[in-house]
Design a protein around this motif. Structure first.
Motif, PDB file in Angstrom:
ATOM      1  N   LEU A 104     -60.505 -39.704 -13.032  1.00  0.00           N
ATOM      2  CA  LEU A 104     -61.166 -38.475 -13.436  1.00  0.00           C
ATOM      3  C   LEU A 104     -60.211 -37.666 -14.307  1.00  0.00           C
ATOM      4  CD1 LEU A 104     -63.497 -36.353 -13.040  1.00  0.00           C
ATOM      5  CD2 LEU A 104     -62.148 -35.491 -11.099  1.00  0.00           C
ATOM      6  N   ASP A 231     -66.239 -34.344 -22.548  1.00  0.00           N
ATOM      7  CA  ASP A 231     -66.947 -33.768 -21.407  1.00  0.00           C
ATOM      8  C   ASP A 231     -66.402 -34.391 -20.123  1.00  0.00           C
ATOM      9  OD1 ASP A 231     -68.771 -33.187 -19.335  1.00  0.00           O
ATOM     10  OD2 ASP A 231     -70.443 -33.026 -20.736  1.00  0.00           O
ATOM     11  N   ARG A 232     -65.764 -33.571 -19.286  1.00  0.00           N
ATOM     12  CA  ARG A 232     -65.106 -34.090 -18.081  1.00  0.00           C
ATOM     13  C   ARG A 232     -66.088 -34.782 -17.153  1.00  0.00           C
ATOM     14  NH1 ARG A 232     -63.105 -31.773 -12.982  1.00  0.00           N
ATOM     15  NH2 ARG A 232     -61.146 -32.812 -12.420  1.00  0.00           N
ATOM     16  N   LEU A 233     -67.282 -34.241 -16.992  1.00  0.00           N
ATOM     17  CA  LEU A 233     -68.265 -34.845 -16.109  1.00  0.00           C
ATOM     18  C   LEU A 233     -68.773 -36.172 -16.674  1.00  0.00           C
ATOM     19  CD1 LEU A 233     -70.342 -31.764 -14.906  1.00  0.00           C
ATOM     20  CD2 LEU A 233     -68.532 -32.996 -13.687  1.00  0.00           C
ATOM     21  N   ASP A 236     -66.354 -38.848 -15.816  1.00  0.00           N
ATOM     22  CA  ASP A 236     -66.079 -39.004 -14.387  1.00  0.00           C
ATOM     23  C   ASP A 236     -66.462 -40.410 -13.937  1.00  0.00           C
ATOM     24  OD1 ASP A 236     -65.710 -38.746 -11.697  1.00  0.00           O
ATOM     25  OD2 ASP A 236     -67.016 -37.007 -11.437  1.00  0.00           O
ATOM     26  N   ARG A 240     -70.568 -41.658  -6.721  1.00  0.00           N
ATOM     27  CA  ARG A 240     -71.199 -40.552  -5.983  1.00  0.00           C
ATOM     28  C   ARG A 240     -71.953 -41.070  -4.776  1.00  0.00           C
ATOM     29  NH1 ARG A 240     -68.689 -35.967  -7.417  1.00  0.00           N
ATOM     30  NH2 ARG A 240     -68.517 -35.756  -9.677  1.00  0.00           N
TER      31      ARG A 240
END
Length: 240
Positions: A104, A231-233, A236, A240
């Motif tokens: 991440l 975009d960090r997300l 990622d 989940r």
């Protein structure tokens, strides 16, 4: 190892123009990527456990065992097996598989570029699918990238698009009754990824040097393509 990144996008109509500009900046001809295969794997085991790297039978997979085991604790991450191909002629060359781990990214406010831990491990022999089974990972998806690579000082420039295989698309994505592979982005937009790798991220001097090189490249390409933090997300890789 740390990877420092900036990203930009351009429409397909400006692809040739950008190739020419990047060739001039890097003083090299673009290195083509015809179809680089990416296999995405998801861990089967629960958080906190370590998968076995033993491969039964006659399998002979040589890897840096401790390096990959270090990333199997705590959060669960998707990993990718990437096929590099020797030889440019269709039907020639041999696939070389590389196992890729991408952490991440750090919180963006800490730096002016995207920064993340990475690990690449070459699979020197054996069946890569059996190797992932031994790690207790299951294959979940496949995609390919095509485009061109450049090198500018210590920075690597990758201009590419993502293509999904026919079996990853809905049944209505057909031509003459046959499923067709299709670009992930139907508009045909290209992604430009600029990256610098730093062997030891704990050394402030080398990290600063890498960041400055990317920012200098960003300034050079200003008005041609805008390079920005990712975009960090979107980057990622945690399950989940």
């Amino acid at each position: 190892m740390h990877e420092l990144l900036l990203f930009g996008t351009i429409p397909a109509s400006r692809h040739t123009q950008l190739l020419n500009i990047l060739s001039g900046i890097s003083s090299m001809q673009p290195s083509p990527i015809d179809s680089e295969k990416h296999l995405v794997f998801k861990p089967n085991r629960p958080p906190g456990s370590v998968g076995s790297l033993k491969v039964g039978g006659a399998q002979d997979v040589n890897v840096q065992k401790s390096q990959m085991q270090a990333h199997t604790l705590g959060d669960l991450f998707y990993m990718q097996m990437v096929a590099e191909v020797d030889g440019r002629e269709k039907g020639e060359g041999e696939e070389r598989w590389v196992l890729q781990f991408r952490d991440l990214p750090e919180v963006a406010r800490q730096r002016t570029v995207t920064s993340r831990l990475i690990a690449d491990v070459r699979i020197t022999s054996g069946d890569p699918m059996e190797f992932m089974k031994a790690l207790d990972y299951s294959h979940v998806s496949t995609y390919t990238i095509s485009g061109h690579r450049f090198t500018h000082h210590s920075a690597s420039l990758l201009l590419y698009r993502v293509t999904l295989p026919a079996n990853a698309l809905k049944s209505d994505s057909t031509s003459d009754g046959l499923p067709q592979a299709r670009l992930l982005d139907p508009s045909g937009t290209y992604i430009l990824q600029a990256s610098v790798r730093v062997q030891d991220g704990s050394k402030v001097e080398t990290m600063t040097k890498g960041v400055n090189e990317l920012l200098s490249l960003k300034e050079t390409l200003k008005g041609v393509v805008e390079l920005e933090i990712g975009d960090r997300l979107a980057l990622d890789t945690r399950v989940r």
